[in-house]
Design a protein around this motif. Structure first.
Motif, mmCIF file in Angstrom:
data_model
loop_
_atom_site.group_PDB
_atom_site.id
_atom_site.type_symbol
_atom_site.label_atom_id
_atom_site.label_comp_id
_atom_site.label_asym_id
_atom_site.label_seq_id
_atom_site.Cartn_x
_atom_site.Cartn_y
_atom_site.Cartn_z
ATOM 1 N N LEU A 271 0.828 -1.203 0.000
ATOM 2 C CA LEU A 271 0.000 0.000 0.000
ATOM 3 C C LEU A 271 0.867 1.259 0.000
ATOM 4 N N LEU A 272 1.954 1.241 0.757
ATOM 5 C CA LEU A 272 2.853 2.392 0.809
ATOM 6 C C LEU A 272 3.500 2.637 -0.553
ATOM 7 N N ASN A 273 3.969 1.558 -1.170
ATOM 8 C CA ASN A 273 4.596 1.690 -2.487
ATOM 9 C C ASN A 273 3.599 2.199 -3.523
ATOM 10 N N PHE A 274 2.381 1.672 -3.457
ATOM 11 C CA PHE A 274 1.377 2.135 -4.412
ATOM 12 C C PHE A 274 1.105 3.621 -4.248
ATOM 13 N N CYS A 275 0.875 4.051 -3.023
ATOM 14 C CA CYS A 275 0.542 5.460 -2.791
ATOM 15 C C CYS A 275 1.650 6.376 -3.294
ATOM 16 N N ALA A 276 2.894 5.972 -3.073
ATOM 17 C CA ALA A 276 4.011 6.807 -3.514
ATOM 18 C C ALA A 276 4.048 6.922 -5.032
ATOM 19 N N VAL A 277 3.888 5.792 -5.716
ATOM 20 C CA VAL A 277 3.905 5.823 -7.182
ATOM 21 C C VAL A 277 2.683 6.568 -7.709
ATOM 22 N N ALA A 278 1.507 6.302 -7.128
ATOM 23 C CA ALA A 278 0.284 6.959 -7.584
ATOM 24 C C ALA A 278 0.355 8.474 -7.387
ATOM 25 N N LEU A 279 0.916 8.923 -6.270
ATOM 26 C CA LEU A 279 1.057 10.365 -6.030
ATOM 27 C C LEU A 279 2.010 10.987 -7.041
ATOM 28 N N SER A 280 3.045 10.252 -7.403
ATOM 29 C CA SER A 280 3.958 10.740 -8.444
ATOM 30 C C SER A 280 3.231 10.880 -9.775
ATOM 31 N N LEU A 281 2.407 9.922 -10.105
ATOM 32 C CA LEU A 281 1.653 9.975 -11.364
ATOM 33 C C LEU A 281 0.673 11.143 -11.354
ATOM 34 N N PHE A 282 -0.023 11.331 -10.235
ATOM 35 C CA PHE A 282 -0.935 12.477 -10.149
ATOM 36 C C PHE A 282 -0.169 13.790 -10.329
ATOM 37 N N GLU A 283 1.024 13.885 -9.769
ATOM 38 C CA GLU A 283 1.819 15.115 -9.913
ATOM 39 C C GLU A 283 2.153 15.380 -11.378
ATOM 40 N N TYR B 176 -1.179 12.320 -14.576
ATOM 41 C CA TYR B 176 -1.743 11.029 -14.975
ATOM 42 C C TYR B 176 -2.823 10.618 -13.958
ATOM 43 N N SER B 177 -3.591 9.613 -14.308
ATOM 44 C CA SER B 177 -4.676 9.155 -13.430
ATOM 45 C C SER B 177 -4.541 7.656 -13.179
ATOM 46 N N PRO B 178 -3.842 7.261 -12.130
ATOM 47 C CA PRO B 178 -3.768 5.831 -11.783
ATOM 48 C C PRO B 178 -5.161 5.298 -11.484
ATOM 49 N N LEU B 179 -5.320 3.963 -11.604
ATOM 50 C CA LEU B 179 -6.650 3.369 -11.472
ATOM 51 C C LEU B 179 -6.967 2.876 -10.065
ATOM 52 N N GLY B 180 -6.034 2.162 -9.430
ATOM 53 C CA GLY B 180 -6.329 1.611 -8.113
ATOM 54 C C GLY B 180 -5.434 0.446 -7.777
ATOM 55 N N VAL B 181 -5.936 -0.462 -6.906
ATOM 56 C CA VAL B 181 -5.136 -1.590 -6.430
ATOM 57 C C VAL B 181 -5.956 -2.872 -6.492
ATOM 58 N N ARG B 182 -5.228 -4.003 -6.429
ATOM 59 C CA ARG B 182 -5.887 -5.302 -6.328
ATOM 60 C C ARG B 182 -5.423 -6.005 -5.056
ATOM 61 N N LEU B 183 -6.390 -6.574 -4.321
ATOM 62 C CA LEU B 183 -6.134 -7.391 -3.140
ATOM 63 C C LEU B 183 -6.441 -8.836 -3.478
#
Length: 538
Positions: free
Chosen positions: A288-300, A303-310
């Motif tokens: 979750l931490l890795n995803f949030c970091a990458v997703a925040l970079s994409l938003f900056e 870009y529009s990341p989609l989400g996560v899979r559990l």
């Protein structure tokens, strides 16, 4: 596309895909000169699957294309010559080589219709030797039950290709789960052939194939708006990762570097479609931490990341925790879209666990289903029955030690009776020559199973469930696309009364025969008893 689909059906359902005794019986008919006698066969099933109250009928498209292209090749005939007994007359193989379905007429329940046990789905009339080759149809009940269990809010992704019984099983499952109510498939070939929306995330193997950030290449990404030069995504993400850890009070020492490398590599390849699986190591301590970091970079970078899979553990609990973190990031970093990122759940989902999702607090937007959907683990087979009901204009009936396995004789019409609210409450089987029942006029009938006492019912509406779809080698009804069939299925399900849609202990739906058909059954039974003494006759 139409040619590709028909070619696919010929490849998946070749003419030899039948039982050997179909050919030995055809030979016996041919040898005795009976092969061209007019005959009528019916396809039906005895019990609704999964203990449910209904089924769904589909597959007519494949069946019609099969009939239209039905031919034995020289290779087919030579193989049959090698497996049939040596005494088989060589002229029979010439007969097979010229055989087609131009003499067959097919009547069917409309594609995409809710159907019930004991109702004839298809009627095949034609030469006796040809009619023994049963056309196939499919019932989508399992997918529909998953859709009912999931409710209308969640999206459903079919992802059972690798778990299906062979390539054809996977392709068929993808098509008919979409028809039954699923929204997407992971099966690319199904998307190509049937126009089903395709979707996918990433496998754990992709994540675990990375071990360090040195494996990320390229390491840069251009902003979506084109305003910046190449941005070092690794450096940008490391900065965001520190801020996320600070926000959540997380320890950076437990974050898996290889997982972050995998996320970055994928994000650089598909910055608009970033939806990784985050449980390869630990959801809360790493994924979750890795995803949030990458997703925040994409938003900056716009870009529009989609989400996560559990894909493991308590999906409900984890989804709530993930959504909480999404909301914190959204508020802390002023990115409104972050709180509504998708959460996909895919952990060996069954109908039962799907229903449980509705009872527990969770934040799952999309559910991916594989094994329990495509293999129908609760009931792997439906038990369809294909029986002769008329030959040379004379009704035929199968008797049995088990009354439930007896058949209903004669060519029939099928009518659905609707109540004042438009809900079906009874399907009526009549002989073809009988006048059709009318709305608001009482009809006397006898249920096929259970209490067979004569009943009088008065429908508010009556609909006919029998269409001619194939005759003289021609398809006589427009072929439905997969999407059109899906719409018809969902519309048909909506007509059902809630008591028949219940997943557990639904009310039994009544299927009945007209008085005239009831009397015919009694006469045939009586005649069979009288004929049992034929050896004593002069």
């Amino acid at each position: 596309m139409a040619k590709a689909l028909e070619r696919s059906i010929r490849e998946r359902v070749p003419t030899l895909l039948t039982d050997l005794y179909q050919f030995t019986m055809a030979y016996a008919y041919w040898r005795s000169g009976r092969h061209n006698e007019p005959a009528v066969f019916e396809l039906f099933f005895r019990d609704n699957p999964f203990g449910g109250g209904f089924s769904l009928f589909s597959g007519m498209h494949d069946c019609l294309l099969f009939l239209r292209s039905f031919r034995f090749t020289d290779e087919d005939v030579e193989y049959l010559r090698s497996v049939l007994p040596p005494a088989t007359d060589p002229a029979f193989f010439l007969f097979l080589r010229e055989l087609d379905c131009s003499g067959v007429t097919l009547h069917s329940v409309p594609e995409g219709t809710v159907v019930f046990a004991r109702v004839p789905l298809m009627e095949v009339s034609g030469p006796l030797a040809v009619g023994h080759t049963s056309p196939s149809a499919n019932l989508k009940s399992n997918a529909a039950r998953f859709r009912l269990a999931a409710g209308s809010r969640r999206k459903l992704l079919e992802m059972g290709l690798r778990r299906a019984q062979g390539p054809d099983g996977g392709l068929t499952a993808s098509r008919y789960t979409y028809v039954g109510g699923f929204d997407m498939t992971s099966n690319v070939q199904a998307g190509f052939l049937f126009g089903i929306p395709v979707a996918g995330t990433m496998a754990h193997s992709y994540v675990t194939s990375f071990s360090s950030l040195e494996e990320v290449w390229p390491q840069t990404l251009v902003a979506a708006n084109g305003d910046h030069d190449n941005i070092d995504l690794i450096s940008l993400t490391k900065g965001w990762l520190g801020r996320v850890c600070e926000l959540l009070g997380a320890e950076s020492g437990q974050i898996h570097e290889g997982e972050l490398a995998a996320f970055l590599s994928y994000a650089i390849a598909y910055p608009h479609n970033f939806l990784p699986v985050i449980d390869s190591y630990s959801v809360t301590c790493s994924g979750l931490l890795n995803f949030c970091a990458v997703a925040l970079s994409l938003f900056e970078l716009d870009y529009s990341p989609l989400g996560v899979r559990l894909d493991s553990g308590d999906l409900c609990r984890q989804s709530v925790e993930v959504r909480h973190v999404f909301r914190l990031c959204s508020e802390q970093f002023s990115i409104p879209a972050f709180q509504s990122l998708l959460i996909v759940g895919t952990n060996n989902i069954s109908e039962y666990s799907m229903a449980e999702l509705n009872k527990k607090e969770n934040e799952i937007d999309v559910v991916g289903v594989g094994t329990h959907l495509v293999t129908c683990t609760r009931q792997p087979s439906l038990g369809c029955v294909y029986k002769l009901v008329e030959v040379r204009g004379s009704p035929r009936m199968k008797f049995s030690e088990d009354p439930e396995k007896s058949t209903v004789p004669g060519r029939k019409a099928v009518y659905r009776m609707l109540d004042t609210e438009g809900h079906p409450f009874l399907d009526l089987l009549c002989l073809c020559e009988e006048p059709a029942p009318k709305a608001c006029v009482a009809v006397r009938c006898h249920p096929v199973v259970g209490n067979k006492t004569c009943q009088s019912i008065t429908p508010s509406q009556v609909s006919c469930l029998r269409l001619e779809v194939y005759t003289k080698g021609q398809i006589t009804q427009p072929l439905c696309s997969t999407a059109e069939t899906r719409e018809k299925v969902q519309s048909s399900i909506q007509t059902l009364h809630p008591r028949h849609k219940r997943l557990q202990e639904p009310d039994s739906y009544i299927v009945a025969v007209s008085e005239k058909l009831h009397h015919l059954i009694a006469e045939i039974r009586k005649g069979s008893s009288n004929n049992s003494n034929f050896l004593l006759a002069n």
